[in-house]
Each structure stands twice: as C-alpha cells, then as structure tokens.
Design a protein around this motif. Structure first.
Motif, PDB file in Angstrom:
ATOM      1  N   SER A 389       0.835  -1.206   0.000  1.00  0.00           N
ATOM      2  CA  SER A 389       0.000   0.000   0.000  1.00  0.00           C
ATOM      3  C   SER A 389       0.867   1.251   0.000  1.00  0.00           C
ATOM      4  CB  SER A 389      -0.916   0.006   1.222  1.00  0.00           C
ATOM      5  OG  SER A 389      -1.528   1.267   1.360  1.00  0.00           O
ATOM      6  N   ARG A 390       0.801   1.997  -1.095  1.00  0.00           N
ATOM      7  CA  ARG A 390       1.559   3.244  -1.157  1.00  0.00           C
ATOM      8  C   ARG A 390       1.047   4.242  -0.121  1.00  0.00           C
ATOM      9  NH1 ARG A 390       4.834   6.186  -4.713  1.00  0.00           N
ATOM     10  NH2 ARG A 390       4.620   8.446  -4.408  1.00  0.00           N
ATOM     11  N   ALA A 391      -0.248   4.249   0.138  1.00  0.00           N
ATOM     12  CA  ALA A 391      -0.818   5.184   1.108  1.00  0.00           C
ATOM     13  C   ALA A 391      -0.236   4.945   2.493  1.00  0.00           C
ATOM     14  CB  ALA A 391      -2.341   5.051   1.143  1.00  0.00           C
ATOM     15  N   LEU A 392      -0.060   3.689   2.847  1.00  0.00           N
ATOM     16  CA  LEU A 392       0.500   3.352   4.153  1.00  0.00           C
ATOM     17  C   LEU A 392       1.972   3.778   4.232  1.00  0.00           C
ATOM     18  CD1 LEU A 392      -0.074   2.040   6.861  1.00  0.00           C
ATOM     19  CD2 LEU A 392       0.505  -0.176   5.860  1.00  0.00           C
ATOM     20  N   ILE A 393       2.695   3.535   3.159  1.00  0.00           N
ATOM     21  CA  ILE A 393       4.107   3.926   3.121  1.00  0.00           C
ATOM     22  C   ILE A 393       4.224   5.450   3.148  1.00  0.00           C
ATOM     23  CG2 ILE A 393       6.246   3.783   1.784  1.00  0.00           C
ATOM     24  CD1 ILE A 393       5.041   1.154   0.582  1.00  0.00           C
ATOM     25  N   ALA A 394       3.318   6.130   2.449  1.00  0.00           N
ATOM     26  CA  ALA A 394       3.350   7.597   2.411  1.00  0.00           C
ATOM     27  C   ALA A 394       3.063   8.197   3.784  1.00  0.00           C
ATOM     28  CB  ALA A 394       2.348   8.116   1.386  1.00  0.00           C
ATOM     29  N   PHE A 395       2.158   7.565   4.548  1.00  0.00           N
ATOM     30  CA  PHE A 395       1.874   8.094   5.880  1.00  0.00           C
ATOM     31  C   PHE A 395       3.074   7.855   6.806  1.00  0.00           C
ATOM     32  CE2 PHE A 395      -0.021   8.320  10.119  1.00  0.00           C
ATOM     33  CZ  PHE A 395      -0.712   9.518  10.004  1.00  0.00           C
ATOM     34  N   THR A 396       3.744   6.738   6.624  1.00  0.00           N
ATOM     35  CA  THR A 396       4.982   6.491   7.368  1.00  0.00           C
ATOM     36  C   THR A 396       5.996   7.582   7.064  1.00  0.00           C
ATOM     37  OG1 THR A 396       4.599   4.098   7.240  1.00  0.00           O
ATOM     38  CG2 THR A 396       6.822   4.820   7.819  1.00  0.00           C
ATOM     39  N   TYR A 397       6.084   7.926   5.789  1.00  0.00           N
ATOM     40  CA  TYR A 397       6.988   9.001   5.369  1.00  0.00           C
ATOM     41  C   TYR A 397       6.634  10.315   6.065  1.00  0.00           C
ATOM     42  CZ  TYR A 397       9.133  12.479   2.263  1.00  0.00           C
ATOM     43  OH  TYR A 397       9.844  13.540   1.779  1.00  0.00           O
ATOM     44  N   LYS A 398       5.341  10.638   6.106  1.00  0.00           N
ATOM     45  CA  LYS A 398       4.910  11.882   6.760  1.00  0.00           C
ATOM     46  C   LYS A 398       5.305  11.891   8.231  1.00  0.00           C
ATOM     47  CE  LYS A 398       0.958  14.517   8.362  1.00  0.00           C
ATOM     48  NZ  LYS A 398       1.758  15.774   8.322  1.00  0.00           N
ATOM     49  N   MET A 399       5.096  10.765   8.917  1.00  0.00           N
ATOM     50  CA  MET A 399       5.467  10.691  10.323  1.00  0.00           C
ATOM     51  C   MET A 399       6.968  10.905  10.509  1.00  0.00           C
ATOM     52  SD  MET A 399       3.111   7.552  11.765  1.00  0.00           S
ATOM     53  CE  MET A 399       3.755   7.679  13.434  1.00  0.00           C
ATOM     54  N   LEU A 400       7.742  10.252   9.668  1.00  0.00           N
ATOM     55  CA  LEU A 400       9.193  10.383   9.777  1.00  0.00           C
ATOM     56  C   LEU A 400       9.645  11.824   9.527  1.00  0.00           C
ATOM     57  CD1 LEU A 400      10.294   7.124   7.925  1.00  0.00           C
ATOM     58  CD2 LEU A 400      10.600   7.617  10.354  1.00  0.00           C
ATOM     59  N   VAL A 401       9.029  12.470   8.549  1.00  0.00           N
ATOM     60  CA  VAL A 401       9.380  13.858   8.245  1.00  0.00           C
ATOM     61  C   VAL A 401       9.068  14.760   9.436  1.00  0.00           C
ATOM     62  CG1 VAL A 401       8.750  15.868   6.850  1.00  0.00           C
ATOM     63  CG2 VAL A 401       9.213  13.681   5.736  1.00  0.00           C
ATOM     64  N   ASP A 402       7.882  14.593  10.021  1.00  0.00           N
ATOM     65  CA  ASP A 402       7.509  15.431  11.168  1.00  0.00           C
ATOM     66  C   ASP A 402       8.370  15.134  12.385  1.00  0.00           C
ATOM     67  OD1 ASP A 402       5.641  16.651   9.620  1.00  0.00           O
ATOM     68  OD2 ASP A 402       3.887  15.954  10.725  1.00  0.00           O
ATOM     69  N   PHE A 403       8.618  13.864  12.666  1.00  0.00           N
ATOM     70  CA  PHE A 403       9.503  13.518  13.777  1.00  0.00           C
ATOM     71  C   PHE A 403      10.880  14.144  13.557  1.00  0.00           C
ATOM     72  CE2 PHE A 403       7.273   9.220  14.914  1.00  0.00           C
ATOM     73  CZ  PHE A 403       6.161   9.935  15.345  1.00  0.00           C
ATOM     74  N   ASN A 404      11.349  14.065  12.315  1.00  0.00           N
ATOM     75  CA  ASN A 404      12.692  14.564  12.027  1.00  0.00           C
ATOM     76  C   ASN A 404      12.790  16.074  12.121  1.00  0.00           C
ATOM     77  OD1 ASN A 404      15.478  13.959  11.066  1.00  0.00           O
ATOM     78  ND2 ASN A 404      14.852  15.321   9.408  1.00  0.00           N
ATOM     79  N   ARG A 405      11.670  16.771  12.033  1.00  0.00           N
ATOM     80  CA  ARG A 405      11.720  18.223  12.202  1.00  0.00           C
ATOM     81  C   ARG A 405      12.130  18.597  13.624  1.00  0.00           C
ATOM     82  NH1 ARG A 405       6.674  21.301   9.637  1.00  0.00           N
ATOM     83  NH2 ARG A 405       7.868  23.036  10.546  1.00  0.00           N
ATOM     84  N   VAL A 406      12.003  17.653  14.542  1.00  0.00           N
ATOM     85  CA  VAL A 406      12.484  17.841  15.906  1.00  0.00           C
ATOM     86  C   VAL A 406      13.843  17.166  16.095  1.00  0.00           C
ATOM     87  CG1 VAL A 406      12.066  17.368  18.355  1.00  0.00           C
ATOM     88  CG2 VAL A 406      10.173  18.085  16.874  1.00  0.00           C
ATOM     89  N   TYR A 407      13.943  15.898  15.707  1.00  0.00           N
ATOM     90  CA  TYR A 407      15.167  15.132  15.989  1.00  0.00           C
ATOM     91  C   TYR A 407      16.314  15.491  15.053  1.00  0.00           C
ATOM     92  CZ  TYR A 407      11.741  12.473  18.645  1.00  0.00           C
ATOM     93  OH  TYR A 407      10.739  12.115  19.506  1.00  0.00           O
ATOM     94  N   ALA A 408      16.000  15.835  13.806  1.00  0.00           N
ATOM     95  CA  ALA A 408      17.004  16.285  12.829  1.00  0.00           C
ATOM     96  C   ALA A 408      18.145  15.294  12.648  1.00  0.00           C
ATOM     97  CB  ALA A 408      17.551  17.656  13.226  1.00  0.00           C
ATOM     98  N   VAL A 409      17.817  14.007  12.524  1.00  0.00           N
ATOM     99  CA  VAL A 409      18.842  12.990  12.285  1.00  0.00           C
ATOM    100  C   VAL A 409      18.676  12.330  10.909  1.00  0.00           C
ATOM    101  CG1 VAL A 409      19.133  12.524  14.751  1.00  0.00           C
ATOM    102  CG2 VAL A 409      17.489  11.164  13.424  1.00  0.00           C
ATOM    103  N   LEU A 410      17.711  12.820  10.135  1.00  0.00           N
ATOM    104  CA  LEU A 410      17.441  12.245   8.814  1.00  0.00           C
ATOM    105  C   LEU A 410      17.532  13.299   7.720  1.00  0.00           C
ATOM    106  CD1 LEU A 410      14.229  10.195   9.794  1.00  0.00           C
ATOM    107  CD2 LEU A 410      16.593   9.380   9.801  1.00  0.00           C
ATOM    108  N   ASP A 411      18.080  14.452   8.042  1.00  0.00           N
ATOM    109  CA  ASP A 411      18.071  15.565   7.096  1.00  0.00           C
ATOM    110  C   ASP A 411      18.684  15.183   5.756  1.00  0.00           C
ATOM    111  OD1 ASP A 411      16.933  17.002   9.099  1.00  0.00           O
ATOM    112  OD2 ASP A 411      18.555  18.468   9.308  1.00  0.00           O
TER     113      ASP A 411
END
Length: 476
Positions: A389-411
């Motif tokens: 499911s691309r939708a499921l993978i895309a939501f995972t991506y969104k979560m990672l992007v938002d988490f990374n806006r704080v943690y900044a380890v995936l820039d």
C-alpha cells in the motif's frame, strides 16, 4: 491539543500563550568560553533546539538568541595561566563552541558576544542607577541594590537572605553583603573599558539582561538554561531587568536537568568532564541529538554506554527505515484500494502520531514521545515493510518527516527526497551498480563484485546481501 509548559517561576504547569503569537522569542544562556564546551552543555543546547523545532512544527515562528560570554574572571585567569591574551582564549573556545553547534545541527538565529555590547551594558546600568536600583561604590564598581527589588528570590524559591551572599565584590563597600556587581572596577593587569564610573568591565548577570532585551525586547516569551543557573544568575537577571522595565520580563522560565556520569553530577572537581567534541567524535552528532531528545529536558540524564547505545540503535533504525521508504515511494505506483489489514495498520500509525504530539504538548515530554518513535520502527518491520500500500508507506513518510523536524537525524536522507520523493540520479546509479554486481556474482566473477562493494563502501554506501537479494544504505 493544548501545549503546556512547566514554568520555573511558580513551579507549575501553564498553558503556553506567547506574548505575540505566532512569534515566540527565546533566549538561552550560552557558554563562558574559557574551556571546551562539554557534554553537559550539549544537553541544554540540544534540548532547547528540540523545543524550538517542535514549536516551529506546530506553527510558531521562533526567534532564538544564545549569547557568548567572552569576558569573565575565568577567561582572565585561564589567559594568565597560559601567558596569552584573554581575547585569544575567548576566541579559541568560542570557535570550538560554534563548530560543535554546527556539527549537532543546532540552529541559533543570533550569537551576540558580551564585548560587542559594552556601550549598551553601560547605558543599561546607568538607567538602573537613575531609577535607584543600583549605586556606585567608592572603588568605581557598581552594585545592584537587592533590597530595592521586593520580588527577589521568587524565581529560585530562595527567600533566606542569609543564603543570598554571592561573594561578588568588596563587602565593605556594599550596602548589603548579597548585592551583586553590575560593573567591576578594573584591577591591575585586567582588561577594561571606559565608563562614567571609571575603567572596568561588566558583571556576569547584566550582560544577559542587556543582550536578550536588545534583540528580543522588554518582554520575552522563553528564557532557558541549565537548572544550575536559576540562582544566582537568572534570579539576578530577572531582578535587574524587571526593575528597569517596570513589569514582567520573561513569561516562561524553562530549565534543563543535570547530566550525570556513573550517578554523579559532572564537574571539574570530580574529574569526570567529557568534552563535547570528544563525545561527538565517539558517538556521532546524530546519536548525541537523539540521546538528549529522547529524555525529558527537565530530568537528569546519565552519560553511559547503555543510554547512548539505545540512542544509536534508534538512529540506525530510523535511518534504515527512512532510506527504505524514500526508495519505495520513488518506485511504486499508486494503489487506490487498501486492504483491511492496511487500514488497520494506518489507524495504528495515526494513533502513534497523535500520542507523539500529545506527549510533546505536555511540557515537551520527549521521553514519553520517544515511545511512539520506537513503536513506529517496530510497526514498520512487523508489517509496513512488506505492505504494497503506497498510502501506508506515504503516511509512514509523513510521520518520519515530522519527527525529524524535531530530531534532525534524517536531514540528509530527506534532502535527497523532498515531500514528493523522486529517485535522484545518484540513487538510480547506485541501484544500477547493485544490479551489475548481482549479475557478476551469479556469473561467479567475485573479484569484480567485491571491487564494486569496496568502492561503494568508500563513498559511504553499505551493501547488505540477503541470499540472492542485495539492498543498500548510506552510512549514518
């Protein structure tokens, strides 16, 4: 959800309502640059960077000022011990501090230095004298009259005058033993600046009042620092600033907890100081960031192999998942229908996402929020990694992007994959080399296959062979 913060002034949790939303003004006490910054400093600096980043994530615009104290008794002593100028000492260690912040991906909007603001400091002191809150001693030193400010002690909760003596200045020339120095008369061999009261230099506390109000105004939303600064530094800052401005100065006082090593507070007297640059060299900046940002900023934090090892594991999992998600989104086509199991998993992720925000909204409870991050990595390996499911993978991506806006380890991973991920030419070429290597292995041309692996490794690309299938990832 409503964001709450624990205000040191009053020691209670309060709803966060800045003076002029969406703008948030934040001042954090920076280092006195007489030595290398240490890992205890990093706890405070990274924590407030995380707080700033979360506020930005939920819609605030944060202006962050963090000073550099480049003239102080400790700097003068270090220079004397080494037989060099105080400026050489200050400049050298200021550079170490700025380089360390850069490596840790900490963003500060302005780094004012004390010695660049002598005129403003003199003007501030002069106004305090005019208003009757400060006085000039015979030596030419200027002291703040603590008894003239009736609210003294409320920030620290220290109302016992017998405990207020800070050992600053000459007791015989002060009105009260606990009055503190705003301007220190020059001693032989010390650096000095001209002032209406004679040659001298600023006291420690006045500098932060001057620089913070100069760039953030007379009403500041957040003033932060380590809990060891509450008394006397922040108590004195508040007293002199509110005396001049005539009303509330800082709305929310936030303080970080202490760092411990083997259960003891880190201190020079115990000989357990760990320089920040040594810690970064050993663990890497991403691990240091995650280590700090997965604990509550107000709590104590243990510097240990175990705690840093856990942070390293989480960083590695997040980086592997983020790389995998970006690659999958760049290749897979849209699937409009989600299976029931996919829908169930999507709602699990939504719950984790909301729980993460709920924890962060409760006084930036990063320790609790980390539970949702760990849970996301578990869900990915348990189900999402094999989902179509691309939708499921895309939501995972969104979560990672938002988490990374704080943690900044995936820039670096997301820089190669903006919000609508497309495989870069570099990624496509790596994929091609991996395919070529797989063909070489099938044809038993192992020397050439090993050559491709070693060359990619030299560029920071790690190949992982699982049977006949090979995946790749960038070094963290």
């Amino acid at each position: 959800m409503t964001l709450t913060v624990t205000n040191t002034l009053g020691r209670r949790e309060e709803v966060f309502r800045p003076w002029s939303p969406p703008l948030v003004t934040m001042y954090v006490c920076g280092p006195t640059v007489y030595d290398y910054v240490h890992i205890g400093h990093a706890k405070t600096f990274v924590a407030f960077d995380g707080i700033k980043r979360y506020l930005s994530l939920i819609g605030y615009s944060v202006y962050h000022v963090q000073n550099i104290t480049d003239i102080d008794d400790k700097i003068i002593k270090r220079a004397s011990d080494r037989g060099v100028s105080w400026k050489e000492v200050a400049d050298s260690y200021a550079q170490d501090y700025l380089e360390s912040l850069s490596r840790l991906n900490i963003r500060v909007d302005l780094h004012p230095r004390v010695t660049s603001h002598i005129n403003e400091i003199i003007d501030f002191i002069g106004k305090l004298i005019e208003k009757g809150y400060a006085y000039v001693a015979p030596s030419g030193s200027v002291y703040f009259d603590v008894d003239a400010y009736p609210d003294y002690g409320r920030l620290s909760g220290n109302f016992n005058k017998a405990l207020w003596d800070q050992g600053e200045g000459v007791v015989s020339e002060k009105r009260h033993p606990y009055d503190f120095a705003l301007w220190k008369a020059a001693k032989p061999g010390e650096p000095w600046w001209e002032s209406p009261w004679g040659r001298g230099r600023p006291g420690w506390h006045i500098e932060c009042s001057v620089m913070s109000s100069r760039y953030l105004g007379s009403r500041i939303d957040i003033h932060g620092g380590g809990s060891d600064l509450i008394f006397p530094h922040h108590e004195n800052e508040r007293a002199q600033s509110e005396s001049l401005f005539g009303g509330p100065w800082v709305k929310y006082w936030l303080h970080t907890g202490m760092l411990t090593i083997r259960g003891e507070k880190m201190s020079k007297s115990l000989g357990n100081i760990v320089s920040l640059r040594d810690a970064i060299n050993e663990w890497g900046p991403n691990v240091i960031r995650m280590w700090v940002l997965t604990s509550h900023y107000r709590g104590s934090l243990e510097y240990s192999e175990q705690s840093l090892g856990q942070a390293k594991k989480l960083v590695e999992r997040l980086r592997d998942i983020a790389s995998d998600v970006v690659k999958r989104l760049s290749k897979e086509e849209y699937v409009n229908y989600m299976k029931a199991a996919d829908v169930d998993e999507l709602f699990k992720l939504r719950s984790l996402y909301l729980n993460w925000h709920a924890a962060m909204q409760r006084d930036f409870n990063m320790g609790e929020a980390a539970g949702s991050v760990w849970a996301l990595t578990s869900e990915y390996y348990k189900y999402i990694a094999s989902s179509e499911s691309r939708a499921l993978i895309a939501f995972t991506y969104k979560m990672l992007v938002d988490f990374n806006r704080v943690y900044a380890v995936l820039d670096d991973i997301f820089e190669r994959a903006p919000m609508a991920p497309v495989a870069s030419l570099e990624d496509q070429l790596i994929d091609l080399l991996v395919e070529v290597r797989s063909q070489l292995r099938k044809n038993k041309m192992y020397d050439l296959a090993d050559y491709i692996r070693s060359k990619l490794a030299s560029y920071g690309i790690t190949l992982v062979d699982k049977g006949e299938e090979t995946t790749w990832k960038r070094a963290g």
